[in-house]
Scaffold this motif. Structure first.
Motif, PDB file in Angstrom:
ATOM      1  N   UNK A 164       3.975 -11.041   0.946  1.00  0.00           N
ATOM      2  CA  UNK A 164       3.030 -10.695   0.472  1.00  0.00           C
ATOM      3  C   UNK A 164       1.512 -12.143  -0.253  1.00  0.00           C
ATOM      4  N   UNK A 165       0.744 -11.302   0.187  1.00  0.00           N
ATOM      5  CA  UNK A 165      -0.689 -12.736  -0.922  1.00  0.00           C
ATOM      6  C   UNK A 165      -0.516 -12.057  -1.767  1.00  0.00           C
TER       7      UNK A 165
ATOM      8  N   UNK B  14      -0.978  -2.217  -6.279  1.00  0.00           N
ATOM      9  CA  UNK B  14      -1.409  -2.509  -4.688  1.00  0.00           C
ATOM     10  C   UNK B  14      -0.880  -4.530  -4.642  1.00  0.00           C
ATOM     11  N   UNK B  15      -0.577  -4.499  -3.358  1.00  0.00           N
ATOM     12  CA  UNK B  15       0.467  -5.621  -2.897  1.00  0.00           C
ATOM     13  C   UNK B  15      -0.411  -5.140  -1.649  1.00  0.00           C
ATOM     14  N   UNK B  16      -0.969  -6.345  -0.828  1.00  0.00           N
ATOM     15  CA  UNK B  16      -1.129  -6.812   0.273  1.00  0.00           C
ATOM     16  C   UNK B  16      -0.319  -7.568   1.096  1.00  0.00           C
ATOM     17  N   UNK B  17       0.478  -7.056   1.965  1.00  0.00           N
ATOM     18  CA  UNK B  17       1.351  -8.331   2.544  1.00  0.00           C
ATOM     19  C   UNK B  17       0.916  -8.372   4.358  1.00  0.00           C
ATOM     20  N   UNK B  18       1.060  -9.828   4.962  1.00  0.00           N
ATOM     21  CA  UNK B  18       0.519  -9.884   6.538  1.00  0.00           C
ATOM     22  C   UNK B  18       1.431 -10.454   6.938  1.00  0.00           C
TER      23      UNK B  18
ATOM     24  N   UNK C 175      -9.648  -3.651   0.205  1.00  0.00           N
ATOM     25  CA  UNK C 175      -8.469  -2.777   0.296  1.00  0.00           C
ATOM     26  C   UNK C 175      -7.753  -2.022  -0.951  1.00  0.00           C
ATOM     27  N   UNK C 176      -8.316  -0.755  -1.039  1.00  0.00           N
ATOM     28  CA  UNK C 176      -7.618  -0.044  -2.118  1.00  0.00           C
ATOM     29  C   UNK C 176      -6.421   0.771  -1.911  1.00  0.00           C
TER      30      UNK C 176
END
Length: 182
Positions: A42-43, A53-57, A169-170
């Motif tokens: 998770x970022x 919204x959770x952005x993972x990378x 991002x959405x």
């Protein structure tokens, strides 16, 4: 070039009561319950009682750029609060609110119609004699429980908190527990 070295970005709609990590105590809902992609993290965070919204990378530099306030990524939240804020409360949110850990940065805020979102389980506790409304709040910092502390500081406790957007991002039409690779 192998697939191992390619950058992965995952957009995930974190359900209410789910931790922003892949491990937890017995009985905890974690990212591992929903995401079967190895090597992504998770970022930034969303509290257990927040949704969206959770952005993972797997890209450490990107993760840092998303999570670190120095990079000023806009984060857009849909916030259901108790009562209807007046112009003074909205102005206070926009100018910055004094919290225990100092003034917040200026934010963008607007009253919005109830967004077309999923039902929350369990539902929020509504009191029949207290109206609620939705705000769209855009921040460029991410302190611990900041949105909740800001709305409480201006007299409008947060009942439900959904992060809709981070930078470019959405959520789009991702449903709770769903993710997509971008």
């Amino acid at each position: 070039m192998s697939h191992q070295s390619s950058r992965k970005i995952v957009l995930f709609n974190k359900p209410f009561n789910t931790l922003c990590q892949f491990t937890g105590e017995a009985g905890d809902s974690t990212l591992a319950d929903y995401i079967d992609i190895k090597g992504v993290y998770a970022a930034g965070r969303l509290d257990k009682d927040s949704e969206g919204l959770l952005v993972l990378t797997n890209d450490g530099k990107l993760q840092h750029r998303i999570a670190h306030p120095n990079f000023k990524q806009d984060k857009v939240y849909w916030v259901q609060v108790e009562r209807i804020p007046d112009s003074a409360a909205l102005a206070a949110l926009e100018q910055g609110v004094e919290l225990k850990d100092g003034m917040t940065r200026p934010a963008k805020v607007r009253l919005m119609d109830e967004p077309p979102v999923w039902d929350r389980h369990p539902p929020i506790r509504e009191r029949k004699n207290i109206p609620t409304c939705w705000l769209e709040l855009t921040l460029r910092e991410g302190r611990n429980r900041q949105v909740r502390r800001m709305t409480a500081a201006v007299g409008h406790p947060t009942l439900r908190l959904i992060r809709y957007k981070i930078g470019q991002w959405s959520l789009g039409d991702l449903q709770p527990g769903d993710y997509s690779l971008v």
